[in-house]
Enzyme design. Structure first.
Site, short mmCIF file in Angstrom:
data_model
loop_
_atom_site.label_atom_id
_atom_site.label_comp_id
_atom_site.label_asym_id
_atom_site.label_seq_id
_atom_site.Cartn_x
_atom_site.Cartn_y
_atom_site.Cartn_z
N HIS A 130 4.89 0.41 6.33
CA HIS A 130 5.41 -0.59 4.69
C HIS A 130 4.05 -0.88 4.44
O HIS A 130 3.60 -1.41 5.56
CB HIS A 130 6.22 -1.50 4.96
CG HIS A 130 7.68 -0.79 5.35
ND1 HIS A 130 8.22 -0.68 6.19
CD2 HIS A 130 8.36 -2.20 4.54
CE1 HIS A 130 9.80 -0.36 6.21
NE2 HIS A 130 9.66 -1.80 5.30
N ASN A 161 0.32 1.00 13.19
CA ASN A 161 1.69 0.44 12.60
C ASN A 161 1.99 -0.34 13.04
O ASN A 161 2.29 -1.99 12.37
CB ASN A 161 3.16 1.58 11.79
CG ASN A 161 3.85 0.45 11.03
OD1 ASN A 161 3.38 -0.22 10.67
ND2 ASN A 161 5.12 1.19 11.50
#
Length: 294
Positions: A130, A161
C-alpha cells in the site's frame, strides 16, 4: 540514476530560523493563503469529501490525477502504479475503533487506461504494498476498502513492506496523533533504476520509495522526508531522512507549492530535523528481531 542518501543524521536541535518564529502567525497566513487560492489559485477540481485536498497535491508529475473519497493519486500508466498518493492523516480518526481489514484488492475503475490487476502480483515474490496504508483509513469500511484499489498498490519486497516500511507507517500514525493532523505524500521512486517488472501488465518494481510529511499544527511547524530502498534494512530510520527539497530533486515533483506562503514553504522544505519526529526504539528492535525475519 537517483541515489539514496543514507547519511542524514540528526539535523539541528529544536526550532531555528524563521520557522521557529512564525508560530500562530504563519498558520494564520497559511489559512489566508488557502482562502485566497480558493478564489484565484490553481488547483485540481476534486470529488473528495475534503475540499482542501486539492490544494496540497504535488505538481510536476507525469500521471493522471484521480480522486478517491479521502485521498488523491497520480497514476503513471507507463509504470502501472501511482507516482504519488496524497492525503491528510488525522489523529482524531486514528483514535476511532478500527473496522475489520477488507483485503479486497481489485482494479481501479477510475483509471481510464486500466490499472494493474491483483494477478500481476501472483507468484511474483513481491507484496502488494500500500502507498496509503489500510490502517490509515481503518475508521471506515469504505475508506479502508478504497486503499485496496490497485492504483494504490506497488510491488514491495516482502521484508521491506513488513519491515522498515511498516515501521515508518506506524510511526507516521503516532506522529499524526501527537500533532493532530499531518499532510502526507508518498510514492515509488520511478526515476531510479527499477528492479524489473511483474505480471502481464508489466508493473514496474521500484528501486525505492519516498514519504514526505508536513505538520502545520502548533506548537511547531515542521516537515521531513524519508527515502528508502525497496529491500530489507537493518539500519535505523534516521539514516534515511531527507529534506523535502532533496525528495523533490529525486522525484521531479514540487510538494506543497501554492499551498503555503513561499517563504514558509522555502524554510520548511530546506530542513529535516529528526529530533522533532521522535523515533521508537521498541519498533526498531521489533523490526530487527522479528519483522525482518518473516
Amino acid at each position: 540514476m537517483a541515489k539514496f542518501r543514507s547519511n542524514h543524521q540528526r539535523r539541528g536541535k529544536g526550532s531555528t530560523g524563521m520557522v521557529a518564529k512564525v508560530g500562530i502567525f504563519s498558520a494564520l497566513i497559511a489559512g489566508l493563503f488557502f482562502i485566497f487560492n480558493l478564489f484565484t489559485g490553481e488547483h485540481f477540481e476534486t470529488n473528495s469529501a475534503d475540499p482542501e485536498l486539492s490544494y496540497f497535491l504535488p505538481k510536476g508529475g507525469r500521471g493522471v490525477v484521480v480522486e478517491q473519497t479521502t485521498y488523491a493519486l497520480s497514476y503513471n500508466e507507463a509504470h502501472e502504479q501511482a507516482e504519488w498518493v496524497a492525503y491528510k492523516l488525522s489523529g482524531a480518526t486514528l483514535r476511532e475503533p478500527y473496522v475489520e481489514r477488507t483485503d479486497d484488492f481489485r482494479p481501479d475503475p477510475a483509471i481510464a487506461t486500466g490499472s494493474a490487476h491483483p494477478n500481476d502480483y501472483r507468484h511474483s515474490g513481491y507484496d502488494r504494498g500500500h502507498l496509503i496504508p489500510a490502517a490509515d483509513r481503518a475508521y471506515s469500511k469504505l475508506a479502508m476498502s478504497e486503499t485496496f484499489l490497485m492504483s494504490n498498490i506497488s510491488p514491495q519486497a516482502r521484508q521491506f513492506n513488513g519491515g522498515i516500511w511498516r515501521e515508518l507507517e506506524e510511526l507516521t500514525r503516532e506522529w499524526a496523533k501527537d500533532a493532530g493532523e499531518l499532510y502526507v505524500v508518498t510514492g515509488p521512486l520511478l526515476d531510479m533504476e527499477p528492479k524489473g517488472v511483474i505480471g502481464n501488465n508489466e508493473v514496474t518494481i521500484p528501486g525505492g520509495y519516498f514519504k514526505v510529511l508536513l505538520d502545520l499544527e502548533e506548537p511547531q511547524l515542521k516537515a521531513i522526508g524519508f527515502v528508502l530502498p525497496n529491500t530489507i534494512s537493518y539500519e535505523p530510520l534516521y539514516k534515511f531522512v531527507a529534506t523535502v527539497d532533496e525528495v523533490e530533486a529525486m522525484t521531479g515533483l514540487d510538494f506543497f507549492a501554492g499551498f503555503l506562503p513561499e517563504e514558509v514553504e522555502t524554510e520548511l522544505e530546506a530542513k529535516a530535523d529528526i529530533d522533532l519526529w521522535p523515533l521508537d526504539k521498541d519498533k526498531f528492535r521489533k523490526r530487527i528481531e522479528n519483522w525482518n525475519n518473516r
